[in-house]
Each structure stands twice: as C-alpha cells, then as structure tokens.
Design an enzyme around this catalytic site. Sequence first.
Site, PDB file in Angstrom:
ATOM      1  CB  CYS A 117      -0.902   0.009   1.228  1.00 48.11           C
ATOM      2  SG  CYS A 117      -2.272   1.174   1.034  1.00 48.11           S
ATOM      3  CB  CYS A 127      -4.438   3.741   0.332  1.00 48.45           C
ATOM      4  SG  CYS A 127      -4.715   3.549   2.103  1.00 48.45           S
ATOM      5  CE  LYS A 192      -7.613  -1.037   4.877  1.00 51.73           C
ATOM      6  NZ  LYS A 192      -6.291  -0.727   4.333  1.00 51.73           N
ATOM      7  NE  ARG A 214      -6.388   4.757   5.508  1.00 46.92           N
ATOM      8  CZ  ARG A 214      -5.246   5.461   5.455  1.00 46.92           C
ATOM      9  NH1 ARG A 214      -5.006   6.275   4.470  1.00 46.92           N
ATOM     10  NH2 ARG A 214      -4.352   5.336   6.412  1.00 46.92           N
ATOM     11  CD  GLU A 230     -15.351  -4.274  -2.979  1.00 55.91           C
ATOM     12  OE1 GLU A 230     -14.154  -4.447  -3.242  1.00 55.91           O
ATOM     13  OE2 GLU A 230     -15.999  -3.291  -3.379  1.00 55.91           O
ATOM     14  CE  LYS A 245      -6.852  -3.348   7.911  1.00 52.19           C
ATOM     15  NZ  LYS A 245      -6.142  -2.569   6.967  1.00 52.19           N
TER      16      LYS A 245
HETATM   17  C1  PBG Z   1      -2.850   0.512   5.254  1.00 53.01           C
HETATM   18  C2  PBG Z   1      -3.247  -0.441   6.322  1.00 53.01           C
HETATM   19  C3  PBG Z   1      -3.996  -0.153   7.472  1.00 53.01           C
HETATM   20  C4  PBG Z   1      -4.028  -1.319   8.227  1.00 53.01           C
HETATM   21  C5  PBG Z   1      -3.330  -2.289   7.522  1.00 53.01           C
HETATM   22  N1  PBG Z   1      -2.854  -1.735   6.333  1.00 53.01           N
HETATM   23  C6  PBG Z   1      -4.570   1.126   7.937  1.00 53.01           C
HETATM   24  C7  PBG Z   1      -5.662   1.753   7.197  1.00 53.01           C
HETATM   25  O1  PBG Z   1      -6.206   1.268   6.226  1.00 53.01           O
HETATM   26  O2  PBG Z   1      -5.993   2.855   7.629  1.00 53.01           O
HETATM   27  C8  PBG Z   1      -4.676  -1.455   9.572  1.00 53.01           C
HETATM   28  C9  PBG Z   1      -4.150  -2.550  10.418  1.00 53.01           C
HETATM   29  C10 PBG Z   1      -4.442  -2.425  11.858  1.00 53.01           C
HETATM   30  O3  PBG Z   1      -5.223  -1.577  12.313  1.00 53.01           O
HETATM   31  O4  PBG Z   1      -3.868  -3.228  12.613  1.00 53.01           O
HETATM   32  N2  PBG Z   1      -3.529   0.390   4.067  1.00 53.01           N
HETATM   33 ZN    ZN Z   2      -2.993   2.219   2.826  1.00 48.04          ZN
END
Ligand code: PBG
Ligand code: ZN
Length: 320
Positions: A117, A127, A192, A214, A230, A245
């Site tokens: 990312c 991102c 996500k 985001r 997705e 996630k």
């Molecule tokens: C970045 C990313 C994030 C996490 C993993 N990769 C943060 C986000 O999307 O803001 C979060 C992981 C965590 O909270 O442990 N793309």
């Molecule tokens: Zn990111």
Amino acid sequence: MPHRYRRLRLTPTIRNFVRETNFTAYDLLQPFFVIDGKNKKEAISSMPGIFRYSVDLLIKEIETYVRAGGRGGVLFGVSHHKDNTGKYAYATSSPVVAAIKAIKKHFPQFLIVTDVCLCAYMSHGHCGIVEGQKISNDKTLPILAKMALVHAQAGADMIAPSDMMDFRVSAIRQALNKEHFEDVGILSYAVKYSSAYYGPFRDAAHSAPGFGDRKTYQMDPANSREALKEARRDVEDGADMVMVKPVLAYLDIVSNLRRELNVPIVGYNVSGEYSMIKAAAQNGWVDEKAIVLETLISIKRAGADIIISYHAKDALKWLQ
Ligand code: PBG
Ligand code: ZN
C-alpha cells in the site's frame, strides 16, 4: 418414556477429543513494523508490546518468535521518506526489501507476507495517488504493481495489497507473472471496512491521512452483501486468499465468505482490537491470556483459516 436431554459433560479427559475448533502455529501470522537504520527498537505507545524494528533487531525478534513456534508474519514498512508520487514504496533500498532478504537468509521456511500500500510512503497519508482532493485509481495501479514486484524479487512469499483500488489484484498478478513470479501468492485485503479500529495502526505506521478520510475507498460497516461481491471479484481477478478486516466486529462476514467461497479466508485482528484488550488487561480488568485465546478461537470458529494478530507471539507461548 423418552430419554431426557443430557449434555455431554466436558470433563478434562474428554474435552479435547470433542473440541470442534483448534489452532496451531500454522493458523497465525504476526505483523511486524520495519524501519530504516540500525539497532532501533521504537515503542508504539498505543500498542503495548509492539515495536518498530530496524532490520538487525527485527531478525532477533523473529528468531524469538520462531523459537516460540512462529511460522510466518506480515511485514509493514514505516518510512520517513514520503512524497506525492509514492516512489519510496517501491524503492529497492526500502527497509521492507532488506527485511525480506534477511529473514529469508536466516529462516528460509518462514512465510513472508508483505503489505502493499502507498499510505506509509505518501506525504498526504492516503493509500493512492492524489489528484486535487481525489484518489486516482488508475494512476495508483502501476505503482502498487512495482511495489509488489520489488517485494517478490527480494523473496516475499505472498503479496497483500491493502489499498482497496479497483483492479489491483489483476494488475499485481500480471506484473508478477510477467517476471515469472507465478509462485508468489496474493492475499487480498478484499473486505476492508472503514473502521475506527485502525486508530493505533495509523499511529504505528505514521499513515494517518492528512486530509479527508478513507471512506470513499473503504467499505461501510453497515454493508454485508457488498463484502461478498468484493471478495468474489478479487478471487476472479486472481487472489489466492481473501481477508476480512477488522475481524471481530465482522465475524458474520467471515462465516459468509467461508460458506460462499473456496479460497482460504484470513481474518485480520487489527490494532484497535489488540489495544482494547491490552488496555483492559493492564488495568487488571480482564484475564489477558484467557481473553486472547478465547478471541482467537472465535475467529477460527467463525471460519477463518488464518489469523493475522498482534497477539500471535503471546498466543504461541501460551499454547506451548
Ligand atoms: C494501510 C493499512 C492499514 C491497516 C493495515 N494496512 C490502515 C488503514 O487502512 O488505515 C490497519 C491494520 C491495523 O489496524 O492493525 N492500508
Ligand atoms: Zn494504505
């Protein structure tokens, strides 16, 4: 006279024979934050027990983790080199590249997944490539593909794109295959959610967005059908595994995906979920060992094949 219902008594001798869910070291991936420099170990105040390591100390940490039974981890680069083009994300001089090489040299069997990312390498913390106030999906894709390729060339086993751009799985797959990295897998952060549970991570990775949020490219916590859509699309595009996630507030999504898809499902027990348990445990309000093991087993019971968790290293110690 019908028999009365009798519940099986889970005596210590029978209990483990009838356990429906178990986990082993192969179910767990520990996240690791990697930074530039030497002999560096930085505490992350919102994540007690988790540190950012320079490569030399990371190897020591992984050695301890491997001794405890650890089989793999996810690498996150944390960079002070940031700009608007994302070029530091695919620099061969990045600490992630050095970490991959060093881990593979010392622990060839260790499964290395790398987070792909741009947010940790962008001055604005988003991102993807920003144009005006918007993220340009299509300008971001080639940069993600380059980053994935650099990780594969260094020796990564799996690439985990976490950016949520459309078509990134196919862009990465094509870039890898073109250079004959067919064996390198893709674990897509397919589902996500736009979540407050990432708060401590943004602190850890210095990746909080400098403007806006985001929400345009992460999912609404109210939506469930969209998750399946997705994840299906990512599998069609070539994802070998899909991730949900955060995981704890979304165990229903894990179960749905388990039923609907045939690929391994990965649950990411994210930073905020970790920090809440840590904070309560430090106050003596909950029993840390019991609550962590209960939490991890619930993720497996819901249907996850693999759990990414900051608790992994502790859980392995407690399992032994
Ligand atoms: C970045 C990313 C994030 C996490 C993993 N990769 C943060 C986000 O999307 O803001 C979060 C992981 C965590 O909270 O442990 N793309
Ligand atoms: Zn990111």
